[in-house]
Write an enzyme that holds these catalytic residues in place. Sequence first.
Site, PDB file in Angstrom:
ATOM      1  N   VAL A   3      45.487  33.646  48.394  1.00 58.91           N
ATOM      2  CA  VAL A   3      46.679  34.338  47.906  1.00 58.91           C
ATOM      3  C   VAL A   3      47.837  34.144  48.882  1.00 58.91           C
ATOM      4  O   VAL A   3      47.667  34.245  50.097  1.00 58.91           O
ATOM      5  CB  VAL A   3      46.384  35.847  47.743  1.00 58.91           C
ATOM      6  N   ASP A  33      49.475  31.574  49.851  1.00 60.17           N
ATOM      7  CA  ASP A  33      49.512  30.393  50.706  1.00 60.17           C
ATOM      8  C   ASP A  33      50.684  29.482  50.373  1.00 60.17           C
ATOM      9  O   ASP A  33      50.934  28.510  51.081  1.00 60.17           O
ATOM     10  CB  ASP A  33      48.199  29.591  50.595  1.00 60.17           C
ATOM     11  N   ASP A  75      49.128  24.756  38.716  1.00 57.76           N
ATOM     12  CA  ASP A  75      49.225  25.789  39.740  1.00 57.76           C
ATOM     13  C   ASP A  75      48.226  26.879  39.376  1.00 57.76           C
ATOM     14  O   ASP A  75      48.337  27.509  38.331  1.00 57.76           O
ATOM     15  CB  ASP A  75      50.649  26.349  39.785  1.00 57.76           C
ATOM     16  N   THR A  76      47.245  27.092  40.228  1.00 56.62           N
ATOM     17  CA  THR A  76      46.153  28.012  39.890  1.00 56.62           C
ATOM     18  C   THR A  76      46.172  29.260  40.778  1.00 56.62           C
ATOM     19  O   THR A  76      46.706  29.232  41.884  1.00 56.62           O
ATOM     20  CB  THR A  76      44.784  27.314  40.042  1.00 56.62           C
ATOM     21  N   ASN A 126      50.464  24.722  55.222  1.00 56.57           N
ATOM     22  CA  ASN A 126      51.801  25.170  54.823  1.00 56.57           C
ATOM     23  C   ASN A 126      52.365  26.194  55.811  1.00 56.57           C
ATOM     24  O   ASN A 126      51.647  26.725  56.653  1.00 56.57           O
ATOM     25  CB  ASN A 126      51.723  25.768  53.417  1.00 56.57           C
ATOM     26  N   GLY A 168      13.051  55.166  10.844  1.00 57.36           N
ATOM     27  CA  GLY A 168      12.064  55.054   9.776  1.00 57.36           C
ATOM     28  C   GLY A 168      11.612  53.630   9.515  1.00 57.36           C
ATOM     29  O   GLY A 168      10.973  53.353   8.488  1.00 57.36           O
ATOM     30  N   SER A 200       9.241  51.639  10.937  1.00 59.42           N
ATOM     31  CA  SER A 200       7.786  51.425  10.862  1.00 59.42           C
ATOM     32  C   SER A 200       7.206  52.040   9.603  1.00 59.42           C
ATOM     33  O   SER A 200       6.320  51.442   8.957  1.00 59.42           O
ATOM     34  CB  SER A 200       7.112  52.016  12.105  1.00 59.42           C
ATOM     35  N   SER A 241      15.624  45.869  17.844  1.00 57.69           N
ATOM     36  CA  SER A 241      16.412  44.618  17.995  1.00 57.69           C
ATOM     37  C   SER A 241      17.910  44.930  18.011  1.00 57.69           C
ATOM     38  O   SER A 241      18.620  44.611  17.062  1.00 57.69           O
ATOM     39  CB  SER A 241      16.058  43.621  16.888  1.00 57.69           C
TER      40      SER A 241
END
Length: 638
Positions: free
Chosen positions: A42, A44, A119-120, A174, A482, A484, A551
Site C-alpha cells: 500500500v 508504494d 494498476d493493481t 520508488n 416428515g 422418513s 441435504s
Amino acid sequence: MTDTAMTDPVYQTEALLAEDIDAYLVAHQHKTMLRFITCGSVDDGKSTLIGRLLYDSKMIFEDQLAALEADSKRVGTQGGEIDFALLVDGLAAEREQGITIDVAYRFFATEKRKFIVADTPGHEQYTRNMVTGASTTDLAVILIDARKGVLTQTRRHSYLVHLLGVRHLVLAVNKMDLVGYDQQVFDSIVADYTDFARSIGIDSFVPIPISGLAGDNITSRSANTPWFEGPTLLAHLEEIEVDSGADQAQPFRMPVQWVNRPNLDFRGFSGFVASGAIRPGEAVRVLPSGKTSRVARIVSLEGDRDLAVAGESVTLTLADEIDCSRGQVIVAAQSPLEVADQFETTLVWMDEAEMVPGRAYWLKIGAQTVSATVHQPKYEVNVNTQEHLAAKTLDLNAIGVANVTTDREIPFAPYAENRDLGGFILIDKITNQTVAAGMIHFALRRAQNIHWQATDIGRDHHAGMKHQKPAVLWLTGLSGSGKSTIANIVEKKLARMNRHTFLLDGDNVRHGLNKDLGFTEADRIENIRRVGEVAKLMTDAGLIVITAFISPFRSERDMVRGMMQPGEFIEVFIDTPLEVAEARDVKGLYAKARAGQLKNFTGIDSPYEAPENAEIRIDTSRMTPEEAAEVIVERLVP
C-alpha cells in the site's frame, strides 16, 4: 478529379496530411504490444508511477490535464503539484482513501511499442484483484518504498506473479527523493529482495531507482543518481523481448472458441492459437475425442493464409467432417495433449466464503466449462516463509495445493508450459461468482490408470427384467419435516405395485457407509456425494431408489442430479416451516441445538437452502403423510 484541384495548395496539404496519418496508423498497427502490471504494498506509488508514464508519454488530452490540475489542487495531497495517481484512481472510494481498490487498465504508446498496464491494489484484502491483473501480463513492476524496504505484501505479490508465470520482473525502488537518492539504501533493498527472490525461484530481475513523483529514471536518466548505470524504466519496457517465440516453438494447440457455420458450404473452427504453428495440409487431432483430420484452410479477416502462429486468432477448416465443438482443442496429430479428469493444482482462493472440500464448482478452462470437485488441501503456502501449513480449507487470498476432480476428461497442459491450457477459474454454482484461480501441475496417475470396464449386461437390461424405469426420489427438507415417514409409505405403496425399490435413509447410512463423517459442512457434502454414488449404482441395477436426507445445500443436490440419467432424478421438497418441525422435535435434536449442545444443526446454526425448482413440493400443512406419499407415487407411476 480536375487538374485545378490537383494543383490547389490546400488540397495538396490535406493529401500530405492524410498520407502522414495513414503512414502513422500503419506503423502503429505493427508495433509490438507489452502487457505489464504494477504491484507492491500500500502507498508504494503504483498509481503515481503509471500517471507519470501517461503524462511523459503525452497520452493525456488537454481537457484531461486541466481536470487533473484542478483535482490535484482540490485534493491537495502533493502541495499544489500534479497528483499523477488521480489519473488512474477512478473510483470515488479510491480517491477518498488514497488507495487503489480495483484493477485499472490503461493504454499508452511510444514510438517503439504499445502498452497495456494494469494498476493493481496493494491492500492484502484485494489480493484477488491483483491476481486478476497479473494473469495476462508479460512483465511485472514490483514497487518498493525506499523508506520501508521489502514488506510482507511485496513478498506476497512477488510470489504470486512468479506463480502465475510472469517471466520478466522489474524491481522499482520508488521515492528515492525521500531518502536523498542514497545509493546504500538502494543497494541494501536490492540485496534483501535478491535473497527472497532466490528462495521462491526467481532467477533474475532488473532493479531501477526511481521517483514517480519527481520523474527520476522514469523516461529519462536522472542526474540525481549518477551511480546508477542501468536503463530507465521506459527504455527497459520498450526494449524487453516478449517471449512469443517460445510459444511458437511448442507443438500446435488451439482451443475452439466458436464453431463458425455461416452457411451450409462452410464449417470452420475459430480460436486463439495458444502455441505452435499450423499450415494447410498438416495433420491435426481433436481432443478429447481423439478424431484426426487435416487442415484444409486457414481463414482470417484478411483472407486465406498459409500459416498461423501462436498469438493469432484464426478459423480452421478440416478436410473431414468430424465432431468438434466449443471447448475442445485442436492439436498437432503427432504431439497430442494429455487428457485427464484428476489433477494436482495450486489454488488462489478469491471468495469471502471459505472453500468447502467436496463441494462441486464450475471449472472453466479455456472455452470449456465442466463440473469439478475440490478435495481437502494438501497444504497452504505461507508466502513469507514458503512453509507448507496443514489446512482443511482455504480462506480469502489463501494459496494452497489441492487435488481437483472433473466430471469428465479434459485436455490440458501444465500451467508452467502453457497458461491458456493450464490455467482455470472456479465458479460457485449458486452465486455464479468466481471463487478461485487455479493452475494445473499434472494429472494424477490414478486418473490415467483407471478405465471403464465394458460389461455385456447393461442398465437397460436390468431395468427391463424388472419391468420398470429406474428413478431416484430425493426427499429433502428440515429435520422433523416428515421425510422418513413419507419415504417409508412411498416404498410400501410401490412394493404393493410390484416395483423393485430400495430406501436410503439419512440416519441409517450413518451407521455404516458414512459412520466416519460428522456434521460439518464438508462432511455433509461428502455424505451426500457418497449417497449419490450409491443411488447411481442402484439405478444402474434398475431399481427405484427412495432417499430421505436433509441435504441442505442446493449445489450438492444438483451434484447428485448430475450423476443420474436425464429425467431420473426427482427432487421432492418436504416443505415444513422451521417452527412446525421444531415443535415436533421427535428426536430432541432441536432442543440440544438451542442449548448449544449440538453444533452445525440445520435450521439453527447451519443454513438450509430450499429447492427453487423441485419436481414435487409437499406442503405438510395441507397433506397427511399418506396423502403426500400418494402424490409422489402418482408422479412416478401415472
